[in-house]
Design a protein around this motif. Sequence first.
Motif, PDB file in Angstrom:
ATOM      1  N   GLN A 440       0.827  -1.213   0.000  1.00 52.88           N
ATOM      2  CA  GLN A 440       0.000   0.000   0.000  1.00 52.88           C
ATOM      3  C   GLN A 440       0.859   1.260   0.000  1.00 52.88           C
ATOM      4  N   ALA A 441       2.021   1.157   0.649  1.00 51.78           N
ATOM      5  CA  ALA A 441       2.912   2.316   0.721  1.00 51.78           C
ATOM      6  C   ALA A 441       3.800   2.437  -0.518  1.00 51.78           C
ATOM      7  N   GLY A 442       3.680   1.510  -1.460  1.00 49.72           N
ATOM      8  CA  GLY A 442       4.518   1.547  -2.650  1.00 49.72           C
ATOM      9  C   GLY A 442       5.944   1.137  -2.385  1.00 49.72           C
ATOM     10  N   ASP A 443       6.185   0.439  -1.274  1.00 51.18           N
ATOM     11  CA  ASP A 443       7.524   0.030  -0.870  1.00 51.18           C
ATOM     12  C   ASP A 443       7.776  -1.405  -1.333  1.00 51.18           C
ATOM     13  N   LEU A 444       8.188  -1.579  -2.585  1.00 51.27           N
ATOM     14  CA  LEU A 444       8.370  -2.924  -3.123  1.00 51.27           C
ATOM     15  C   LEU A 444       9.481  -3.700  -2.418  1.00 51.27           C
ATOM     16  N   PRO A 445      10.623  -3.076  -2.080  1.00 56.54           N
ATOM     17  CA  PRO A 445      11.617  -3.830  -1.292  1.00 56.54           C
ATOM     18  C   PRO A 445      11.040  -4.314   0.034  1.00 56.54           C
ATOM     19  N   GLY A 446      10.185  -3.489   0.651  1.00 51.81           N
ATOM     20  CA  GLY A 446       9.538  -3.905   1.892  1.00 51.81           C
ATOM     21  C   GLY A 446       8.608  -5.085   1.690  1.00 51.81           C
ATOM     22  N   VAL A 447       7.917  -5.120   0.549  1.00 49.28           N
ATOM     23  CA  VAL A 447       7.049  -6.265   0.231  1.00 49.28           C
ATOM     24  C   VAL A 447       7.877  -7.536   0.168  1.00 49.28           C
ATOM     25  N   PHE A 448       8.972  -7.490  -0.576  1.00 46.82           N
ATOM     26  CA  PHE A 448       9.795  -8.691  -0.739  1.00 46.82           C
ATOM     27  C   PHE A 448      10.430  -9.112   0.587  1.00 46.82           C
ATOM     28  N   ALA A 449      10.861  -8.145   1.392  1.00 49.67           N
ATOM     29  CA  ALA A 449      11.476  -8.480   2.685  1.00 49.67           C
ATOM     30  C   ALA A 449      10.467  -9.165   3.604  1.00 49.67           C
ATOM     31  N   ALA A 450       9.230  -8.651   3.634  1.00 51.76           N
ATOM     32  CA  ALA A 450       8.197  -9.252   4.488  1.00 51.76           C
ATOM     33  C   ALA A 450       7.851 -10.650   3.997  1.00 51.76           C
ATOM     34  N   CYS A 451       7.747 -10.819   2.696  1.00 56.24           N
ATOM     35  CA  CYS A 451       7.432 -12.155   2.158  1.00 56.24           C
ATOM     36  C   CYS A 451       8.549 -13.138   2.469  1.00 56.24           C
ATOM     37  N   ARG A 452       9.789 -12.701   2.377  1.00 58.78           N
ATOM     38  CA  ARG A 452      10.906 -13.587   2.743  1.00 58.78           C
ATOM     39  C   ARG A 452      10.834 -13.976   4.214  1.00 58.78           C
ATOM     40  N   GLY A 453      10.474 -13.009   5.083  1.00 56.34           N
ATOM     41  CA  GLY A 453      10.345 -13.315   6.508  1.00 56.34           C
ATOM     42  C   GLY A 453       9.287 -14.367   6.763  1.00 56.34           C
ATOM     43  N   GLY A 454       8.145 -14.237   6.099  1.00 52.08           N
ATOM     44  CA  GLY A 454       7.082 -15.222   6.266  1.00 52.08           C
ATOM     45  C   GLY A 454       7.474 -16.591   5.752  1.00 52.08           C
ATOM     46  N   LEU A 455       8.143 -16.625   4.601  1.00 58.32           N
ATOM     47  CA  LEU A 455       8.567 -17.907   4.029  1.00 58.32           C
ATOM     48  C   LEU A 455       9.605 -18.587   4.917  1.00 58.32           C
TER      49      LEU A 455
END
Length: 896
Positions: A440-455
Amino acid sequence: MSAGTAVRTVGETRIETALGWRGRASTAPEEALRHAERWLSEPVRDVEFRVLARHVAALAEVERGRLRDARKHARLGLTAARRGGLEEREAQLRLTLAWIEFDRGMADACWEHLLAAEPRLRGRDRRRAVCLRGLLYCQNDRFPEAITQLTEALAQLDPDQISGCEDSVPEEPERSQECQSKEDLRWVANALLGRGLAWMYSNGLEEAEADLARAERIFASADQPGRAAGCRHNRGCVAFRAGDLPRALRLYSAALSMGLDTESNPEALVDRAEALAAAGLTAEARTEMERAADRLAARGRAVRLAETRLALAGCALRDGDARAAVEAAGAARRLFRAQRRPAWAALAAATEWQAKLRNGHRSRYALVAARRAGVVCAGFGWSAAAAELWLVAGRVAGGAGMPALSRKLLSLAAASSEDPRAGASQLAVGWHARALLAEQAGDLPGVFAACRGGLRAVESYAAAMAAFELRVHTFGLAADLAGTAVTAALRVGDPELVLRWTECARASALQRRALQPPADPELRRSLVELRAAVADTRGSRNGAALRRVEALEGRVRRRAMLVNGATEGAWGRWELGDVVAELGDAVLLNFFTVDGRLRAVSIVDGVVRLHALGAESAVVGEVARLRNFLSRQAEKPDSAVRAMFDGWVLGSAEIIAERVLGPVAGELERGRPLVVVPTGSLHALPWAALPPLRGRGVTVAPSLRCWLRGAADIAETTPGAREVWVAGPGLEHAEREVADLHAAAGGELLTGADATAERVLDTVDGAGTVHVAAHGRFRGDQPLLSCLELADGPLYGYDLDRLHRGPTTVVLSACEVGQSAISPCDQLSGLAAALLGRGTATVIASVIPVPDERTAEVMVALHSALRRGVPPATALAQAQAAHGESGFVCLGCGGR
């Protein structure tokens, strides 16, 4: 003289005998009830004796789980004691009635009897009343008060904390033998059990485990194996709440082995069914819960009946049946409120709101109410349910054009990613919420970092799972995380980034191979029994025999989930250069779906491209049509009918080829081999039926990692490894087929009575090439019960999971056993998947029915090419093209 035959010892009065059986009613309920019923049938006018007989009968019926009968005996005894002026017996019966009402979930009636009894109770009975008060606080969801009260009760009851018989009120003569009696110990165990449950619902899981383990030991030493088994079962509940599903299932199973009576305690079925639902077996779980609900209703167990309704709502949610979930959760919420159980009512409300949101409620009122329901739910310790509700509500709010409210809801859910007590599912929810906030914030690196954390959280959880079925379900938890990351990668527009994220969780259960195969003797015995039972039903429609097979299948499936152990680490990180080098002259198509649209990443000569292929539904429908045409064609020996089907097959195959092979059509025309990583229904596609692929080597890989690992395993294979040829019964050409192959290549031949399941398993373990010609059956409902028919019955996927190491190459000359059940993240389960998961590099098998007469010819041509060093995928393509066949696929690694 045994306890079951002794009525009265020499010099013992009738009252003393009755009091003795009152003390033994909890350990020998059947004998105690027989004595009580005989006493009540005798014309005895002694009021106190008849009151005690009623009390013995009531206590015995409580142990037998018959609360209505127990209540009737206790109320009759209470009336008699009141009329006879027996105040102490009246108070003792009221204490028993309070326990019965407590067990029935009638809090008001329990309090009424307890408050009336307390002033007249003395000695041990008074201490037990303190314990019951604490248990009642626990049942009423007043967990801090329950812990305080039960700790006080333990200070009075616990032998470790009692220095002597400090109570100044004299005990009854017949009860004053020693302060630390077995019955005292049982009440200590009751207090520990209640406090353990209070700790569990307060999320004090270590304290809960300690109390329940100690209660279990005490019950066992006090000759109450059923209650000890109940404590073991409740320890399973603690493990389940902690997110340790394998341990929970093992503890539930151990409790049953210890003698837990599910007829008297149907709630145990509910707890276990919740674990099965969490493992993805929702159909089996719902059946079990419905059965438990009927038993609970018949026994008047209103408390656990409400919990069962709520568990059914959770099952319905997992099944995607939101409407049924709304109804069941609403009914549970009303029951909990009537029982004045606010914590459970809060959980039911949270479940109900989640179901409503999934059922289409999108108003601001609904979203705000869901937020509040989550806050209340979390306040009572149900943090995982609250986080899931907030995540669902946040996504709904975002889709409904309420970004500010969406951020508030997702922020609440995101806190779960930092909860040290959270299980894998809750951590995945928290990390997914963080990814959506970054999106939502347009932070694509943040999206990938969060997804890596969940995985990483899901990977860490799956590392401790030796059971293949549990791994398949666990990696499915990563589906939403992976989908969010792939969507973000598409927004970036980098094909290599998209490729990496499509691979991040795909078929991960096959990568996490168990370090050791299941070595459970009970699982092995169950499989042997199942094989024998199936063999007995051949050609029979006997209902009892078929029901036995069904029961044994359930036992095998449940037992397979209990295997202990860990898995190997996921296969090493791959680089694009590794893929390009292994492809050689071949081209790659990696398929995936986003928002109902089929897409692909292609690699041709090291160049990575991204392609949009249209609506997934159109391809799914056409694949189903093609499979149907080919299956019906295989059943028709008449050449005219086959010719008619040829036209239909060609038309359908051309449509599919145009839709999925377009990005590499030019390269295929130049004769280049193809490696495909399918998604969804494409896993069941007979690729050789597509015109551009006839005679072309096609490798169907579950994932790029699986393909690369298979290539590495082949490179490490010792030349000249053993070859094994197996024929099952009832297949006209099977023995001739394997005899011809054995004559040409040598190796070990297993046919007729020699081709038993255990003999085949022992022989093929670690072999180089294995060929099995047999009847096969794919089970989409229970894929690891897919099987190959051998001399003594079916060889199942569960059997193959027992291999120490799968053969390098396996050819299954059988119908449809190349199919797999597809779970989220393209997790595969079936015979072929089981082999790949045990280290087999290449599996050649059919995904549709194939005619026996052509199959033998295809197999001879296939093995002839393999002996000449032709790669498996190319060898299969040439053999099928030469004999007009298209149903077989080369799975895993097809060589180059």
